[in-house]
Design an enzyme around this catalytic site. Structure first.
Site, mmCIF file in Angstrom:
data_model
loop_
_atom_site.group_PDB
_atom_site.id
_atom_site.type_symbol
_atom_site.label_atom_id
_atom_site.label_comp_id
_atom_site.label_asym_id
_atom_site.label_seq_id
_atom_site.Cartn_x
_atom_site.Cartn_y
_atom_site.Cartn_z
ATOM 1 N N GLY A 33 11.445 2.042 3.550
ATOM 2 C CA GLY A 33 10.708 0.797 3.722
ATOM 3 C C GLY A 33 9.464 0.725 2.871
ATOM 4 O O GLY A 33 9.140 1.646 2.114
ATOM 5 N N ILE B 80 0.824 -1.219 0.000
ATOM 6 C CA ILE B 80 0.000 0.000 0.000
ATOM 7 C C ILE B 80 0.855 1.264 0.000
ATOM 8 O O ILE B 80 0.331 2.359 -0.105
ATOM 9 C CB ILE B 80 -0.977 0.032 1.203
ATOM 10 C CG1 ILE B 80 -0.254 -0.160 2.527
ATOM 11 C CG2 ILE B 80 -2.072 -0.995 1.016
ATOM 12 C CD1 ILE B 80 -1.156 0.004 3.739
ATOM 13 N N GLY C 286 8.419 3.878 0.569
ATOM 14 C CA GLY C 286 9.218 5.068 0.796
ATOM 15 C C GLY C 286 10.687 4.718 0.699
ATOM 16 O O GLY C 286 11.041 3.568 0.371
ATOM 17 N N GLY C 287 11.536 5.715 1.000
ATOM 18 C CA GLY C 287 12.963 5.489 0.886
ATOM 19 C C GLY C 287 13.474 4.463 1.881
ATOM 20 O O GLY C 287 14.470 3.783 1.629
ATOM 21 N N LYS D 295 4.878 -2.548 8.185
ATOM 22 C CA LYS D 295 5.958 -1.806 7.539
ATOM 23 C C LYS D 295 7.255 -2.589 7.661
ATOM 24 O O LYS D 295 7.663 -2.975 8.766
ATOM 25 C CB LYS D 295 6.099 -0.425 8.175
ATOM 26 C CG LYS D 295 7.138 0.441 7.472
ATOM 27 C CD LYS D 295 6.986 1.896 7.850
ATOM 28 C CE LYS D 295 7.914 2.776 7.003
ATOM 29 N NZ LYS D 295 7.692 4.184 7.279
ATOM 30 N N ASP E 297 10.132 14.615 7.801
ATOM 31 C CA ASP E 297 9.638 14.386 6.431
ATOM 32 C C ASP E 297 8.143 14.689 6.335
ATOM 33 O O ASP E 297 7.367 13.908 5.791
ATOM 34 C CB ASP E 297 9.925 12.940 6.012
ATOM 35 C CG ASP E 297 9.752 12.744 4.506
ATOM 36 O OD1 ASP E 297 9.730 13.755 3.772
ATOM 37 O OD2 ASP E 297 9.635 11.588 4.057
ATOM 38 N N VAL F 188 5.285 -0.518 2.953
ATOM 39 C CA VAL F 188 4.147 -0.785 3.832
ATOM 40 C C VAL F 188 3.171 -1.711 3.101
ATOM 41 O O VAL F 188 2.858 -1.493 1.928
ATOM 42 C CB VAL F 188 3.421 0.519 4.236
ATOM 43 C CG1 VAL F 188 2.311 0.222 5.239
ATOM 44 C CG2 VAL F 188 4.401 1.518 4.822
#
Lengths: 120, 273
Positions: B34, B28, B31-32, B51, B135, B36
Protein backbone atom coordinates in the site's frame (compact mmCIF):
# COMPACT_ATOMS: atom_id res chain seq x y z
CA UNK A 1 17.23 -9.14 52.13
CA UNK A 2 16.00 -5.83 53.51
CA UNK A 3 18.02 -2.65 53.89
CA UNK A 4 18.52 -2.94 57.65
CA UNK A 5 19.94 -6.45 57.25
CA UNK A 6 22.23 -5.20 54.48
CA UNK A 7 23.36 -2.36 56.77
CA UNK A 8 24.04 -4.70 59.69
CA UNK A 9 25.92 -7.23 57.55
CA UNK A 10 28.06 -4.73 55.64
CA UNK A 11 28.61 -2.65 58.80
CA UNK A 12 29.72 -5.68 60.84
CA UNK A 13 31.95 -7.05 58.09
CA UNK A 14 33.69 -3.79 57.22
CA UNK A 15 33.85 -2.81 60.90
CA UNK A 16 35.63 -6.06 61.74
CA UNK A 17 38.06 -5.66 58.82
CA UNK A 18 38.70 -2.04 59.78
CA UNK A 19 39.39 -3.13 63.35
CA UNK A 20 41.73 -5.88 62.13
CA UNK A 21 43.88 -3.30 60.33
CA UNK A 22 44.95 -2.10 63.77
CA UNK A 23 47.41 -5.00 63.59
CA UNK A 24 49.59 -2.70 61.48
CA UNK A 25 49.95 -0.39 64.49
CA UNK A 26 52.42 -2.40 66.69
CA UNK A 27 51.69 -0.62 69.97
CA UNK A 28 48.03 -1.77 70.00
CA UNK A 29 48.52 -5.37 68.83
CA UNK A 30 47.91 -6.72 72.34
CA UNK A 31 44.46 -5.07 72.30
CA UNK A 32 43.33 -6.53 68.98
CA UNK A 33 40.31 -8.44 70.32
CA UNK A 34 38.83 -5.39 71.98
CA UNK A 35 39.51 -3.21 68.96
CA UNK A 36 37.88 -5.65 66.54
CA UNK A 37 34.82 -6.08 68.78
CA UNK A 38 34.53 -2.31 69.26
CA UNK A 39 34.95 -1.61 65.55
CA UNK A 40 32.38 -4.28 64.69
CA UNK A 41 29.93 -2.68 67.13
CA UNK A 42 30.50 0.71 65.48
CA UNK A 43 29.77 -0.86 62.10
CA UNK A 44 26.62 -2.52 63.41
CA UNK A 45 25.28 0.75 64.84
CA UNK A 46 26.09 2.62 61.62
CA UNK A 47 24.49 -0.11 59.52
CA UNK A 48 21.36 -0.09 61.66
CA UNK A 49 20.93 3.69 61.43
CA UNK A 50 21.82 3.85 57.73
CA UNK A 51 19.41 0.97 57.07
CA UNK A 52 16.56 2.78 58.80
CA UNK A 53 17.33 5.96 56.87
CA UNK A 54 17.44 4.01 53.59
CA UNK A 55 13.94 2.68 54.28
CA UNK A 56 12.64 6.24 54.59
CA UNK A 57 14.77 8.21 52.15
CA UNK A 58 15.84 7.13 48.68
CA UNK A 59 19.01 9.15 48.16
CA UNK A 60 22.54 7.84 47.74
CA UNK A 61 24.00 11.20 48.79
CA UNK A 62 22.01 11.25 52.03
CA UNK A 63 22.85 7.60 52.69
CA UNK A 64 26.57 8.23 52.28
CA UNK A 65 26.38 11.37 54.42
CA UNK A 66 24.48 9.60 57.22
CA UNK A 67 26.87 6.62 57.23
CA UNK A 68 29.90 8.89 57.19
CA UNK A 69 28.56 11.16 59.95
CA UNK A 70 27.50 8.35 62.30
CA UNK A 71 30.82 6.54 61.93
CA UNK A 72 32.77 9.76 62.31
CA UNK A 73 30.88 10.57 65.51
CA UNK A 74 31.32 7.07 66.95
CA UNK A 75 35.00 6.99 65.95
CA UNK A 76 35.54 10.40 67.56
CA UNK A 77 33.98 9.10 70.76
CA UNK A 78 36.24 6.01 70.74
CA UNK A 79 39.35 8.05 69.96
CA UNK A 80 38.45 10.55 72.67
CA UNK A 81 38.00 7.72 75.17
CA UNK A 82 41.43 6.38 74.21
CA UNK A 83 42.97 9.82 74.10
CA UNK A 84 45.15 8.90 71.12
CA UNK A 85 45.19 7.66 67.47
CA UNK A 86 42.54 10.17 66.38
CA UNK A 87 43.49 10.08 62.69
CA UNK A 88 43.87 6.29 62.50
CA UNK A 89 40.44 5.78 64.02
CA UNK A 90 38.35 8.61 62.58
CA UNK A 91 39.49 8.83 58.92
CA UNK A 92 39.21 5.14 57.89
CA UNK A 93 36.12 4.74 60.10
CA UNK A 94 34.37 7.54 58.24
CA UNK A 95 35.09 5.89 54.88
CA UNK A 96 33.70 2.62 56.23
CA UNK A 97 30.57 4.54 57.26
CA UNK A 98 30.26 6.04 53.79
CA UNK A 99 30.45 2.58 52.22
CA UNK A 100 27.83 1.23 54.62
CA UNK A 101 25.55 4.20 53.86
CA UNK A 102 26.00 3.70 50.13
CA UNK A 103 25.35 -0.03 50.38
CA UNK A 104 22.07 0.45 52.25
CA UNK A 105 20.85 2.86 49.56
CA UNK A 106 21.90 0.85 46.52
CA UNK A 107 21.31 -2.70 47.65
CA UNK A 108 19.32 -4.81 47.27
CA UNK A 109 19.37 -3.39 43.71
CA UNK A 110 16.12 -3.36 41.76
CA UNK A 111 16.43 -6.11 39.17
CA UNK A 112 15.20 -4.30 36.07
CA UNK A 113 15.76 -7.28 33.77
CA UNK A 114 13.85 -9.68 36.01
CA UNK A 115 11.03 -7.20 36.51
CA UNK A 116 10.86 -6.70 32.76
CA UNK A 117 10.55 -10.43 32.18
CA UNK A 118 8.07 -10.97 34.97
CA UNK A 119 5.78 -8.23 33.75
CA UNK A 120 5.21 -9.94 30.44
CA UNK B 1 9.01 9.45 -2.91
CA UNK B 2 6.85 11.09 -5.56
CA UNK B 3 3.58 10.10 -7.12
CA UNK B 4 2.22 11.43 -10.37
CA UNK B 5 -0.37 14.18 -10.21
CA UNK B 6 -2.74 12.03 -12.20
CA UNK B 7 -2.57 9.18 -9.67
CA UNK B 8 -2.91 11.58 -6.76
CA UNK B 9 -5.95 13.25 -8.33
CA UNK B 10 -7.49 9.83 -8.94
CA UNK B 11 -6.96 8.85 -5.30
CA UNK B 12 -8.21 12.21 -4.09
CA UNK B 13 -11.39 11.64 -6.00
CA UNK B 14 -11.78 8.11 -4.66
CA UNK B 15 -11.19 9.08 -1.06
CA UNK B 16 -13.31 12.18 -1.05
CA UNK B 17 -16.13 10.40 -2.85
CA UNK B 18 -15.82 7.38 -0.55
CA UNK B 19 -15.75 8.99 2.84
CA UNK B 20 -15.91 12.70 2.19
CA UNK B 21 -13.71 13.30 5.15
CA UNK B 22 -10.03 13.14 4.22
CA UNK B 23 -8.13 15.53 2.02
CA UNK B 24 -4.94 13.98 0.66
CA UNK B 25 -1.91 16.21 1.07
CA UNK B 26 1.13 14.27 -0.04
CA UNK B 27 2.54 10.79 -0.35
CA UNK B 28 4.81 9.97 2.59
CA UNK B 29 5.55 6.30 2.06
CA UNK B 30 5.06 3.38 -0.26
CA UNK B 31 5.36 -0.34 0.40
CA UNK B 32 4.53 -3.58 -1.34
CA UNK B 33 1.00 -3.61 -0.01
CA UNK B 34 0.00 0.00 0.00
CA UNK B 35 0.75 3.67 -0.04
CA UNK B 36 0.67 6.06 2.90
CA UNK B 37 -0.41 9.67 2.50
CA UNK B 38 -0.44 12.61 4.83
CA UNK B 39 -4.07 13.71 4.83
CA UNK B 40 -6.24 16.27 6.53
CA UNK B 41 -9.14 14.94 8.53
CA UNK B 42 -11.60 17.70 7.63
CA UNK B 43 -14.08 16.66 10.30
CA UNK B 44 -11.61 17.00 13.19
CA UNK B 45 -9.26 19.42 11.42
CA UNK B 46 -6.11 17.44 12.10
CA UNK B 47 -3.41 15.79 10.04
CA UNK B 48 -3.53 12.02 9.87
CA UNK B 49 -1.70 9.29 8.00
CA UNK B 50 -3.95 7.59 5.48
CA UNK B 51 -2.89 4.18 4.26
CA UNK B 52 -4.47 2.82 1.11
CA UNK B 53 -3.93 -0.91 0.67
CA UNK B 54 -3.37 -2.20 -2.85
CA UNK B 55 -4.60 -5.67 -1.95
CA UNK B 56 -8.31 -5.85 -1.16
CA UNK B 57 -8.75 -9.46 -0.09
CA UNK B 58 -6.29 -9.68 2.78
CA UNK B 59 -7.25 -9.29 6.41
CA UNK B 60 -7.09 -5.58 6.95
CA UNK B 61 -4.00 -4.34 8.76
CA UNK B 62 -6.34 -1.99 10.58
CA UNK B 63 -8.02 -4.95 12.26
CA UNK B 64 -4.64 -6.32 13.30
CA UNK B 65 -3.65 -2.92 14.67
CA UNK B 66 -6.97 -2.56 16.47
CA UNK B 67 -6.12 -5.73 18.40
CA UNK B 68 -2.84 -4.17 19.52
CA UNK B 69 -3.52 -1.32 21.88
CA UNK B 70 0.02 -0.49 22.95
CA UNK B 71 2.05 2.75 23.19
CA UNK B 72 4.44 1.27 20.61
CA UNK B 73 1.74 0.64 18.03
CA UNK B 74 0.29 3.47 15.95
CA UNK B 75 -3.39 3.93 16.88
CA UNK B 76 -5.99 3.55 14.13
CA UNK B 77 -8.63 6.28 13.99
CA UNK B 78 -10.84 5.13 11.15
CA UNK B 79 -11.08 2.63 8.32
CA UNK B 80 -13.17 2.05 5.23
CA UNK B 81 -13.33 0.80 1.68
CA UNK B 82 -12.81 2.90 -1.42
CA UNK B 83 -15.28 2.67 -4.30
CA UNK B 84 -12.75 0.57 -6.20
CA UNK B 85 -12.72 -1.99 -3.38
CA UNK B 86 -9.43 -1.09 -1.82
CA UNK B 87 -9.19 -0.82 1.96
CA UNK B 88 -7.98 2.38 3.52
CA UNK B 89 -7.51 3.43 7.10
CA UNK B 90 -6.55 6.57 8.94
CA UNK B 91 -4.05 6.51 11.75
CA UNK B 92 -2.00 8.89 13.84
CA UNK B 93 0.52 10.83 11.79
CA UNK B 94 3.86 10.40 13.51
CA UNK B 95 6.16 13.39 13.41
CA UNK B 96 9.66 12.06 13.90
CA UNK B 97 12.47 10.13 12.30
CA UNK B 98 12.85 6.57 11.16
CA UNK B 99 15.21 4.26 13.02
CA UNK B 100 17.68 4.10 10.12
CA UNK B 101 18.08 7.89 10.33
CA UNK B 102 18.30 7.73 14.13
CA UNK B 103 21.09 5.13 13.85
CA UNK B 104 23.12 7.57 11.76
CA UNK B 105 22.97 10.22 14.49
CA UNK B 106 25.31 10.47 17.47
CA UNK B 107 23.75 8.55 20.35
CA UNK B 108 25.41 6.55 23.10
CA UNK B 109 25.18 2.77 23.03
CA UNK B 110 22.90 2.81 26.08
CA UNK B 111 20.51 5.28 24.45
CA UNK B 112 20.37 3.07 21.37
CA UNK B 113 19.69 0.00 23.49
CA UNK B 114 16.88 1.77 25.35
CA UNK B 115 15.32 2.59 21.99
CA UNK B 116 15.76 -1.05 20.98
CA UNK B 117 13.96 -2.17 24.14
CA UNK B 118 11.06 0.07 23.14
CA UNK B 119 11.05 -1.58 19.71
CA UNK B 120 10.90 -5.01 21.31
CA UNK B 121 8.08 -4.16 23.72
CA UNK B 122 5.22 -3.92 21.19
CA UNK B 123 6.56 -6.94 19.31
CA UNK B 124 6.54 -9.04 22.49
CA UNK B 125 3.08 -7.66 23.26
CA UNK B 126 1.86 -8.64 19.77
CA UNK B 127 3.35 -12.12 20.00
CA UNK B 128 1.51 -12.66 23.25
CA UNK B 129 -1.69 -11.97 21.26
CA UNK B 130 -0.78 -14.21 18.39
CA UNK B 131 0.21 -11.43 16.00
CA UNK B 132 3.49 -11.52 14.08
CA UNK B 133 5.07 -8.50 12.48
CA UNK B 134 6.79 -10.29 9.57
CA UNK B 135 8.57 -7.22 8.22
CA UNK B 136 10.64 -5.68 11.02
CA UNK B 137 13.33 -3.38 9.69
CA UNK B 138 14.68 0.08 10.63
CA UNK B 139 12.51 1.87 8.09
CA UNK B 140 9.39 0.40 9.76
CA UNK B 141 10.27 1.91 13.11
CA UNK B 142 9.64 5.56 13.95
CA UNK B 143 10.96 7.63 16.82
CA UNK B 144 8.46 10.36 17.57
CA UNK B 145 9.17 13.90 18.62
CA UNK B 146 8.42 13.03 22.26
CA UNK B 147 10.88 10.13 22.21
CA UNK B 148 8.17 7.53 21.72
CA UNK B 149 9.09 4.54 19.59
CA UNK B 150 6.47 3.14 17.23
CA UNK B 151 6.58 0.01 15.15
CA UNK B 152 4.78 0.38 11.82
CA UNK B 153 3.49 -1.86 9.04
CA UNK B 154 2.22 -4.74 11.10
CA UNK B 155 2.18 -8.12 9.50
CA UNK B 156 -0.41 -8.74 6.94
CA UNK B 157 -0.49 -12.45 6.04
CA UNK B 158 1.46 -12.98 2.85
CA UNK B 159 4.10 -10.39 3.58
CA UNK B 160 7.50 -11.92 2.85
CA UNK B 161 9.65 -9.35 4.63
CA UNK B 162 12.62 -7.37 3.40
CA UNK B 163 15.94 -8.71 2.16
CA UNK B 164 18.52 -8.73 4.94
CA UNK B 165 15.84 -9.07 7.62
CA UNK B 166 14.17 -12.30 6.46
CA UNK B 167 15.07 -15.43 8.43
CA UNK B 168 16.41 -18.36 6.41
CA UNK B 169 13.64 -20.72 7.51
CA UNK B 170 10.58 -20.83 5.29
CA UNK B 171 7.85 -20.84 7.93
CA UNK B 172 7.25 -17.47 9.54
CA UNK B 173 6.92 -17.44 13.31
CA UNK B 174 7.95 -15.58 16.42
CA UNK B 175 11.56 -16.64 15.81
CA UNK B 176 11.38 -14.92 12.43
CA UNK B 177 10.64 -11.64 14.21
CA UNK B 178 13.46 -12.40 16.68
CA UNK B 179 15.80 -12.83 13.71
CA UNK B 180 14.72 -9.49 12.24
CA UNK B 181 15.11 -7.79 15.63
CA UNK B 182 18.66 -9.11 15.82
CA UNK B 183 19.36 -7.52 12.44
CA UNK B 184 17.72 -4.28 13.59
CA UNK B 185 19.94 -4.32 16.69
CA UNK B 186 23.04 -4.78 14.51
CA UNK B 187 21.99 -1.87 12.31
CA UNK B 188 21.13 0.28 15.32
CA UNK B 189 24.33 -0.28 17.31
CA UNK B 190 26.81 -0.55 14.44
CA UNK B 191 30.21 -2.21 14.21
CA UNK B 192 31.59 -0.32 17.20
CA UNK B 193 29.16 -1.90 19.65
CA UNK B 194 30.61 -3.60 22.74
CA UNK B 195 31.21 -7.34 22.40
CA UNK B 196 28.25 -8.39 24.62
CA UNK B 197 25.87 -6.28 22.51
CA UNK B 198 27.26 -7.75 19.30
CA UNK B 199 26.83 -11.22 20.81
CA UNK B 200 23.19 -10.48 21.64
CA UNK B 201 22.53 -9.35 18.05
CA UNK B 202 24.35 -12.37 16.63
CA UNK B 203 22.43 -14.79 18.84
CA UNK B 204 19.11 -13.19 17.92
CA UNK B 205 19.88 -13.29 14.19
CA UNK B 206 21.49 -16.71 14.13
CA UNK B 207 20.77 -18.56 10.89
CA UNK B 208 19.91 -21.63 12.96
CA UNK B 209 16.57 -20.91 14.59
CA UNK B 210 17.28 -23.18 17.58
CA UNK B 211 20.27 -21.02 18.52
CA UNK B 212 18.23 -17.84 18.72
CA UNK B 213 16.47 -16.52 21.80
CA UNK B 214 13.30 -18.48 22.49
CA UNK B 215 11.26 -15.29 22.20
CA UNK B 216 11.37 -11.51 22.17
CA UNK B 217 11.02 -11.39 25.98
CA UNK B 218 14.27 -13.36 26.38
CA UNK B 219 16.02 -11.07 23.91
CA UNK B 220 14.80 -8.03 25.85
CA UNK B 221 15.97 -9.54 29.13
CA UNK B 222 19.49 -9.94 27.80
CA UNK B 223 19.53 -6.33 26.60
CA UNK B 224 18.24 -5.25 30.01
CA UNK B 225 21.00 -7.29 31.69
CA UNK B 226 23.61 -5.43 29.67
CA UNK B 227 22.07 -2.08 30.60
CA UNK B 228 22.01 -3.11 34.28
CA UNK B 229 25.71 -4.03 34.16
CA UNK B 230 24.95 -7.74 34.52
CA UNK B 231 26.40 -10.61 32.53
CA UNK B 232 24.48 -11.26 29.34
CA UNK B 233 23.49 -14.79 28.43
CA UNK B 234 24.77 -14.51 24.86
CA UNK B 235 28.38 -13.72 25.78
CA UNK B 236 30.98 -15.55 27.85
CA UNK B 237 33.28 -12.90 29.29
CA UNK B 238 36.88 -13.50 30.35
CA UNK B 239 38.07 -12.73 33.93
CA UNK B 240 39.49 -9.34 32.91
CA UNK B 241 36.16 -8.33 31.36
CA UNK B 242 34.39 -9.53 34.51
CA UNK B 243 36.61 -7.31 36.68
CA UNK B 244 36.03 -4.36 34.34
CA UNK B 245 32.27 -4.88 34.41
CA UNK B 246 32.24 -5.16 38.21
CA UNK B 247 34.33 -2.00 38.59
CA UNK B 248 32.01 -0.13 36.23
CA UNK B 249 28.86 -1.46 37.86
CA UNK B 250 30.06 -0.80 41.42
CA UNK B 251 32.31 2.16 40.69
CA UNK B 252 31.28 4.16 43.78
CA UNK B 253 31.97 1.27 46.14
CA UNK B 254 35.22 0.55 44.29
CA UNK B 255 36.26 4.20 44.61
CA UNK B 256 35.44 4.23 48.34
CA UNK B 257 37.36 0.99 48.93
CA UNK B 258 40.38 2.32 47.06
CA UNK B 259 40.17 5.54 49.10
CA UNK B 260 40.05 3.46 52.29
CA UNK B 261 43.06 1.36 51.29
CA UNK B 262 45.11 4.38 50.24
CA UNK B 263 44.23 6.15 53.48
CA UNK B 264 45.09 3.09 55.58
CA UNK B 265 48.44 2.58 53.89
CA UNK B 266 49.27 6.30 54.17
CA UNK B 267 48.38 6.30 57.87
CA UNK B 268 50.56 3.24 58.52
CA UNK B 269 53.56 4.98 56.99
CA UNK B 270 52.82 8.32 58.67
CA UNK B 271 52.38 6.84 62.18
CA UNK B 272 55.57 4.72 61.87
CA UNK B 273 57.77 7.77 61.42
Amino acid sequence: MNKIMIGLLVGALLGAIDGATAWFTPEVRNEMTGIIIGSTMKGLITGLIAGFVARKVNSVAIGVLVGLSVQAALSLAVAYAQGDHYLEIILPGSIVGAIVGFATQRYPASQRSEVATASR
Amino acid sequence: MRVSNKTLDHLRALVTSGVDRYELLEEIGRGGLGTVYAALDTRLDRRVALKVLNVPDLESESRILARLEHPGVVPVYDSGVLPDGRTFYAMKLIEGIRLDRYAEQAHSINERLRVFEKVCEPVAFAHARGVLHRDLKPSNIMIGSFGEVLVLDWGIPGVMGTAGFIPPEQVAGELGDVFALGRVLTRLTGDGAPKPVRAIAEKASSFRAERRYAGVAQLMSDVARYLDGERVMAYRENPLEWVGRMLTRHRVVAALLVTYLVMRIALIFITRR
